[in-house]
Scaffold this motif. Sequence first.
Motif, PDB file in Angstrom:
ATOM      1  N   ASN A  38     -41.189  30.737  43.886  1.00  0.00           N
ATOM      2  CA  ASN A  38     -40.882  31.273  45.215  1.00  0.00           C
ATOM      3  C   ASN A  38     -39.623  32.141  45.190  1.00  0.00           C
ATOM      4  OD1 ASN A  38     -39.116  29.246  44.653  1.00  0.00           O
ATOM      5  ND2 ASN A  38     -39.423  28.114  46.532  1.00  0.00           N
ATOM      6  N   HIS A  39     -39.354  32.838  46.263  1.00  0.00           N
ATOM      7  CA  HIS A  39     -38.122  33.620  46.445  1.00  0.00           C
ATOM      8  C   HIS A  39     -37.821  34.516  45.240  1.00  0.00           C
ATOM      9  CE1 HIS A  39     -37.335  31.179  50.003  1.00  0.00           C
ATOM     10  NE2 HIS A  39     -37.470  30.096  49.273  1.00  0.00           N
ATOM     11  N   LEU A  40     -38.758  35.366  44.895  1.00  0.00           N
ATOM     12  CA  LEU A  40     -38.625  36.184  43.685  1.00  0.00           C
ATOM     13  C   LEU A  40     -37.401  37.096  43.735  1.00  0.00           C
ATOM     14  CD1 LEU A  40     -42.338  37.150  42.940  1.00  0.00           C
ATOM     15  CD2 LEU A  40     -40.976  35.288  41.983  1.00  0.00           C
ATOM     16  N   LYS A  41     -37.099  37.648  44.901  1.00  0.00           N
ATOM     17  CA  LYS A  41     -35.932  38.525  45.013  1.00  0.00           C
ATOM     18  C   LYS A  41     -34.652  37.775  44.669  1.00  0.00           C
ATOM     19  CE  LYS A  41     -33.358  41.372  48.310  1.00  0.00           C
ATOM     20  NZ  LYS A  41     -33.273  41.845  49.733  1.00  0.00           N
ATOM     21  N   ASP A  42     -34.475  36.581  45.236  1.00  0.00           N
ATOM     22  CA  ASP A  42     -33.279  35.778  44.955  1.00  0.00           C
ATOM     23  C   ASP A  42     -33.205  35.411  43.475  1.00  0.00           C
ATOM     24  OD1 ASP A  42     -32.569  35.870  47.620  1.00  0.00           O
ATOM     25  OD2 ASP A  42     -33.543  33.975  48.107  1.00  0.00           O
ATOM     26  N   ARG A  43     -34.339  35.121  42.901  1.00  0.00           N
ATOM     27  CA  ARG A  43     -34.362  34.740  41.485  1.00  0.00           C
ATOM     28  C   ARG A  43     -33.973  35.923  40.592  1.00  0.00           C
ATOM     29  NH1 ARG A  43     -36.106  29.795  40.874  1.00  0.00           N
ATOM     30  NH2 ARG A  43     -37.303  28.794  42.534  1.00  0.00           N
ATOM     31  N   LEU A  44     -34.451  37.104  40.929  1.00  0.00           N
ATOM     32  CA  LEU A  44     -34.095  38.295  40.154  1.00  0.00           C
ATOM     33  C   LEU A  44     -32.602  38.589  40.274  1.00  0.00           C
ATOM     34  CD1 LEU A  44     -37.144  40.597  40.953  1.00  0.00           C
ATOM     35  CD2 LEU A  44     -36.573  39.608  38.711  1.00  0.00           C
ATOM     36  N   HIS A 241     -30.325  27.868  19.159  1.00  0.00           N
ATOM     37  CA  HIS A 241     -30.354  29.287  19.496  1.00  0.00           C
ATOM     38  C   HIS A 241     -31.667  29.712  20.138  1.00  0.00           C
ATOM     39  CE1 HIS A 241     -26.778  29.244  16.933  1.00  0.00           C
ATOM     40  NE2 HIS A 241     -26.418  30.293  17.658  1.00  0.00           N
ATOM     41  N   PHE A 242     -32.521  28.742  20.422  1.00  0.00           N
ATOM     42  CA  PHE A 242     -33.713  29.029  21.217  1.00  0.00           C
ATOM     43  C   PHE A 242     -33.304  29.604  22.570  1.00  0.00           C
ATOM     44  CE2 PHE A 242     -38.006  27.082  22.761  1.00  0.00           C
ATOM     45  CZ  PHE A 242     -38.585  28.337  22.689  1.00  0.00           C
ATOM     46  N   HIS A 243     -32.053  29.315  22.980  1.00  0.00           N
ATOM     47  CA  HIS A 243     -31.588  29.826  24.270  1.00  0.00           C
ATOM     48  C   HIS A 243     -31.553  31.351  24.304  1.00  0.00           C
ATOM     49  CE1 HIS A 243     -27.614  30.059  22.192  1.00  0.00           C
ATOM     50  NE2 HIS A 243     -27.408  31.052  23.023  1.00  0.00           N
ATOM     51  N   VAL A 244     -31.509  31.993  23.146  1.00  0.00           N
ATOM     52  CA  VAL A 244     -31.563  33.456  23.117  1.00  0.00           C
ATOM     53  C   VAL A 244     -32.860  33.937  23.774  1.00  0.00           C
ATOM     54  CG1 VAL A 244     -31.680  35.478  21.606  1.00  0.00           C
ATOM     55  CG2 VAL A 244     -30.117  33.593  21.058  1.00  0.00           C
ATOM     56  N   ILE A 245     -33.932  33.144  23.624  1.00  0.00           N
ATOM     57  CA  ILE A 245     -35.239  33.493  24.192  1.00  0.00           C
ATOM     58  C   ILE A 245     -35.414  32.894  25.589  1.00  0.00           C
ATOM     59  CG2 ILE A 245     -37.741  33.211  23.887  1.00  0.00           C
ATOM     60  CD1 ILE A 245     -37.168  33.121  20.839  1.00  0.00           C
ATOM     61  N   THR A 246     -34.951  31.672  25.778  1.00  0.00           N
ATOM     62  CA  THR A 246     -35.256  30.941  27.018  1.00  0.00           C
ATOM     63  C   THR A 246     -34.221  31.096  28.119  1.00  0.00           C
ATOM     64  OG1 THR A 246     -34.178  28.925  26.192  1.00  0.00           O
ATOM     65  CG2 THR A 246     -36.545  29.195  25.715  1.00  0.00           C
ATOM     66  N   ALA A 247     -33.038  31.629  27.817  1.00  0.00           N
ATOM     67  CA  ALA A 247     -31.969  31.675  28.821  1.00  0.00           C
ATOM     68  C   ALA A 247     -32.363  32.498  30.046  1.00  0.00           C
ATOM     69  CB  ALA A 247     -30.686  32.227  28.201  1.00  0.00           C
ATOM     70  N   LEU A 248     -32.914  33.676  29.825  1.00  0.00           N
ATOM     71  CA  LEU A 248     -33.289  34.523  30.967  1.00  0.00           C
ATOM     72  C   LEU A 248     -34.315  33.840  31.867  1.00  0.00           C
ATOM     73  CD1 LEU A 248     -33.389  38.118  29.442  1.00  0.00           C
ATOM     74  CD2 LEU A 248     -31.736  37.199  31.040  1.00  0.00           C
ATOM     75  N   PRO A 249     -35.436  33.319  31.311  1.00  0.00           N
ATOM     76  CA  PRO A 249     -36.375  32.628  32.205  1.00  0.00           C
ATOM     77  C   PRO A 249     -35.799  31.368  32.827  1.00  0.00           C
ATOM     78  CG  PRO A 249     -37.090  32.460  29.908  1.00  0.00           C
ATOM     79  CD  PRO A 249     -35.993  33.465  29.961  1.00  0.00           C
ATOM     80  N   ASN A 250     -34.924  30.659  32.116  1.00  0.00           N
ATOM     81  CA  ASN A 250     -34.360  29.432  32.680  1.00  0.00           C
ATOM     82  C   ASN A 250     -33.477  29.736  33.884  1.00  0.00           C
ATOM     83  OD1 ASN A 250     -34.418  26.491  32.075  1.00  0.00           O
ATOM     84  ND2 ASN A 250     -32.206  26.723  32.111  1.00  0.00           N
ATOM     85  N   VAL A 251     -32.694  30.793  33.790  1.00  0.00           N
ATOM     86  CA  VAL A 251     -31.856  31.192  34.920  1.00  0.00           C
ATOM     87  C   VAL A 251     -32.730  31.700  36.062  1.00  0.00           C
ATOM     88  CG1 VAL A 251     -30.088  32.810  35.704  1.00  0.00           C
ATOM     89  CG2 VAL A 251     -29.841  31.677  33.491  1.00  0.00           C
ATOM     90  N   PHE A 252     -33.745  32.469  35.741  1.00  0.00           N
ATOM     91  CA  PHE A 252     -34.658  32.977  36.760  1.00  0.00           C
ATOM     92  C   PHE A 252     -35.303  31.829  37.533  1.00  0.00           C
ATOM     93  CE2 PHE A 252     -38.993  34.178  38.023  1.00  0.00           C
ATOM     94  CZ  PHE A 252     -38.734  35.280  38.823  1.00  0.00           C
TER      95      PHE A 252
END
Length: 703
Positions: A38-44, A241-252
Amino acid sequence: MNPLLMALLLIVGLTAFGRTMVRKIQLLKALEPTDRANHLKDRLINMAILAIGQKRLVGRARERSSGVMHALIFWGFCVLLIRSLTLYGEGFQQGFHLPFLSGDYLLGYLYVAIKDVMEGIVLLMVILAIYRRAVLRPKRMHNTFEAYLVLVMIGILMVSDLLYDGARYNLIQLYDNPGNIHYFNSLKYGSEFLWTPVTVGAASLVSGLNADANLTILVMMFWVHICTQLIFLNILPTGKHFHVITALPNVFLKSLGYPHEKTKRLDLEDETAWEEESLGLNHIHQLNWKQGLDLYTCTECGRCKEVCPTYTTDKPLNLHEFNDALKSELSENESKIIKRAKLSSTLGHIEDAEQLETTKAAIAALNSDKQLVGEVIANETLWACTTCRACEEVCPVTIEHVPRIIAMRQGQTLIAETYPKELNPALKGLERNGNPWGIGYDKRADWADGLNVKTMADDPEVDYLLWVGCAGSFDDRSKKVSISLVNILNNAGIRFAMLGVEEKCTGDFAKRVGNEMLFQMMAEENIATLNAYQVKKIITACPHCLNSLKHDYPQMGGNYEVIHHAEFIDGLVQTGKIKLKPSLDGALTYHDPCYLGRYNNIYDQPRSILRSVCSGGVKELDRHGRESFCCGAGGGRMWMEETIGKRINLARAEEIVDCRVPNVAVGCPFCLTMIEDGMKEMGREEEIKTMDIAELVEKNMVS
């Protein structure tokens, strides 16, 4: 070059990476569902600010230098992603470039200049990072072979690309006609080197070599870069260092608003949930997929430990080890969890009763052999948490620790019945008398004798309900705060009433220790009372009451506008309904309550009030605002003894003493008790006065 070799490397490297990622994704999909679409704008916006902008690293005053270092490495990687795509293309086609990035466009030159500078910066940051780990060795940091390996590989990527371009630069200088150079001209005739001082510097390191030697370096560095990058890509999913891949989606996909993640209401009427022990979090497969993604994303930076009031006072809660234990348990049960999910998805299609029972038995057999609490996470570790959420506030990848902890407590309380027995008196007090002190419910309004405070039974048409709370009704010290608040409201001409003996504990304490059944019982009774009086607006001096009424009660049909007394008083001051004089001598400091600040984002209003009453101004503690240090009472710890390590409230009291002010203000009855007790333990209670905001306002009101 060799297109076949490039194709082979890509096929092998990407296939291996793809297989690993498919398994990881399958495991996440097999965990419990949760809605984060939900709330795609806020997530972006969150992703842009927190992940791409690295706000929690560069915006944090503490250790800002290391945060900037990490951010520069991250931003460098983002810039170099375009370069990587260009190199892969050049492996197949001489002179390949991405659209608008060739020497025919100004954008191409701008990119080359930015890329060149960023490579130099990233290389310097890698050297600094290795120095920090090997020499400075910050206490919060976990030194592992993997960390050094990844830093070295990043360094190799930077050096190989710089030497590749440096050799190309030298070759261009050695030939009269640059067009004779048939290797990897990403921009026309090498004119981009006017924009690349770092590359020119790298070229000088091998400028004394002849053309053949430079050509050998160029080719070798190209393949070193490609091979290192593909190896690096396959190392990432196997460790931190998996966070290099997962950090962006996790924050989103982070929780939005305050609190960061609302504790969900459990369906206590679901008999299957009791049978399958799925109330709370008892087995690893009961994590939801976002909690699994959190475990994948942990960077092991140690910032959570650094701010944790339990860890810093030598309690047995180390959030890095906590996460690592859960991640190990998740990995060990990967196959079982995936198989279990596949079988569970067939239950709705089975009509034969015998087959249905057989399938359920097969599903049960795939549960982990270990109970999460007791075998994976130690009991004393689970119950040490104060639920202050300081860890979540500083986490650069927005991992949500507290919801897991509360869910485990729910499992322990409801299913295993192995919660700390020292909680029993307070829990019984809630059940029998509607308050954790266990004082008779008929005494709840005694504090207001002589104040002529109306009850809702007397006048239900008032504008506001004053929710006094258990501390404000029964604790002798907090009763004074209730009296001050009543005097302020009367002075401002506010039409308000209280529930009196009809008020019961919000149940916040029961919820934080996992007793969802008792919480729901208290909440249902309170909601019935509030709705019967058609209450719309509530004022309370307790952040814990505020949080429950505002965030937990709506899940059960209780929807009210709930206002903390600091917010309300600040509004009275701003509108001129009360006037304050700065008659308090000396400076004061303010202790931010966790459930007021980190849970409800109330930081400015208390300070606005305090600046109006104190002639000496407000002096901030070292740890304040979003990084305020907990008093030690949250998460049910108010009703448990602290027998391990240093007392948290004493640690906070010592920090206040070091601030060298004669007054400390608070906005929470629990904080008031804990800070005052800390001062008494140090023998400084007469030297440093601890007062609630309401008391300070009452003393400094203009009549």
